[in-house]
Design a protein around this motif. Structure first.
Motif, PDB file in Angstrom:
ATOM      1  N   UNK A   1       0.749  -1.501  -0.240  1.00  0.00           N
ATOM      2  CA  UNK A   1      -0.052   0.233   0.372  1.00  0.00           C
ATOM      3  C   UNK A   1       1.016   1.285   0.362  1.00  0.00           C
ATOM      4  N   UNK A   2       1.144   2.041  -1.244  1.00  0.00           N
ATOM      5  CA  UNK A   2       2.146   3.386  -1.254  1.00  0.00           C
ATOM      6  C   UNK A   2       1.723   4.372  -0.684  1.00  0.00           C
TER       7      UNK A   2
ATOM      8  N   UNK B   1      -5.412   7.467  -1.318  1.00  0.00           N
ATOM      9  CA  UNK B   1      -6.235   7.916  -0.340  1.00  0.00           C
ATOM     10  C   UNK B   1      -6.213   7.164   1.116  1.00  0.00           C
ATOM     11  N   UNK B   2      -5.984   6.624   2.129  1.00  0.00           N
ATOM     12  CA  UNK B   2      -6.855   5.715   2.855  1.00  0.00           C
ATOM     13  C   UNK B   2      -7.683   6.826   3.818  1.00  0.00           C
TER      14      UNK B   2
ATOM     15  N   UNK C   1       0.880   6.836   9.410  1.00  0.00           N
ATOM     16  CA  UNK C   1      -0.703   6.851   9.190  1.00  0.00           C
ATOM     17  C   UNK C   1      -1.863   6.251   8.634  1.00  0.00           C
ATOM     18  N   UNK C   2      -1.037   5.881   7.796  1.00  0.00           N
ATOM     19  CA  UNK C   2      -1.519   4.584   7.418  1.00  0.00           C
ATOM     20  C   UNK C   2      -2.142   3.286   8.188  1.00  0.00           C
ATOM     21  N   UNK C   3      -1.092   3.134   7.864  1.00  0.00           N
ATOM     22  CA  UNK C   3      -1.299   2.180   8.808  1.00  0.00           C
ATOM     23  C   UNK C   3      -2.032   1.952  10.310  1.00  0.00           C
ATOM     24  N   UNK C   4      -1.941   3.146  10.792  1.00  0.00           N
ATOM     25  CA  UNK C   4      -2.818   3.660  12.428  1.00  0.00           C
ATOM     26  C   UNK C   4      -4.568   4.123  11.581  1.00  0.00           C
TER      27      UNK C   4
END
Length: 268
Positions: free
Chosen positions: A153-154, A196-197, A234-237
């Motif tokens: 996931x980029x 974008x997540x 931040x993406x992981x969170x």
């Protein structure tokens, strides 16, 4: 090889293990990460207003410290990387901005010669690819991730803006998939890997953030992924907070698992 290391706030507070894994794996692979002294928060988001200077000073100071050490600057967090690299680009290409920044910095206690974008900025993944080499990483793997199907996931920060970041092809990147292959796993290609997540709207619009993050994880799952790997804390969170349908790990975590250091007690 020695590099100047900017860990950033998240990896020195809420995500200390991810920072530890980055340092430990670099050591195994022959890279010494020299943490910059007295670094400050990068600012979190690159602000494009031309007259906005103050929030960029910490990034410039880090870049200048790396220049004085005659080392490239390396980040592990994609948000920090985006801010620092965009700031460095402005220092190279925008003489008015650079003049204002250097005027501010001339008042520092150690204010010396001006900084004009001389430092090379790398994301840790670029060091793995271009300095260490994925073949060397493959040879160092102790626990091959054979049978695992991992979706890279980029997100937004690593790739954009493409003309500044120059990280990989914005529409069809391959660096994380090559990284996954080097660890022995099978990369999964899916439609949402560059989208974008919703992390940056999570405070003002939780439902929108949840919808965006679920689209990412559901797309990965639908294409057979058993794991999502990301390079942005931040993406992981955000993916985990919104109950990702697939387990989410950080890329240094996956690297540490393959190199056999993830269960080291020193990570605590």
């Amino acid at each position: 090889m020695k590099v100047s290391y900017f860990p950033g706030c998240t990896l020195r507070t809420k995500a200390k293990k991810l920072d530890y894994y980055a340092r430990k794996c670099a050591q195994i692979l022959g890279v010494e990460m020299c943490e910059i002294e007295d670094w400050q928060c990068c600012g979190g988001v690159f602000i494009s207003a031309k007259d906005e200077v103050a929030s960029k000073l910490p990034s410039v100071r880090a870049l200048k410290a790396a220049k004085e050490a005659s080392q490239p600057l390396v980040t592990v967090c994609s948000a920090c990387h985006n801010v620092i690299k965009q700031t460095n680009y402005e220092m190279k290409t925008n003489s008015d901005f650079a003049q204002k920044v250097n005027l501010y910095m001339s008042q520092d206690k150690d204010g010396s010669e001006p900084y004009n974008g001389e430092t090379e900025v790398y994301h840790y993944l670029e060091i793995l690819k271009d300095v260490v080499g994925f073949d060397k990483i493959k040879a160092a793997v102790k626990n091959p991730l054979t049978g695992r199907k991992v979706a890279a996931y980029y997100g937004c920060m690593l790739l954009r803006p493409g003309n500044v970041m120059e990280f990989d092809d914005v529409e069809n990147p391959t660096i994380m998939e090559d990284f996954i292959k080097a660890l022995g796993a099978e990369p999964v290609i899916y439609s949402m890997r560059n989208e974008c997540c919703g992390g940056y709207v999570a405070l003002e619009d939780k439902e929108s953030a949840k919808k965006k993050s679920n689209q990412v994880s559901d797309s990965a799952k639908a294409n057979g992924a058993d794991t999502i790997v990301t390079a942005c804390p931040l993406c992981k969170y955000n993916l985990v907070k919104n109950n990702s349908s697939v387990p989410v790990v950080y890329f240094t975590e996956l690297l540490a698992e393959a190199l056999g250091v993830k269960e080291d007690n020193d990570a605590e």
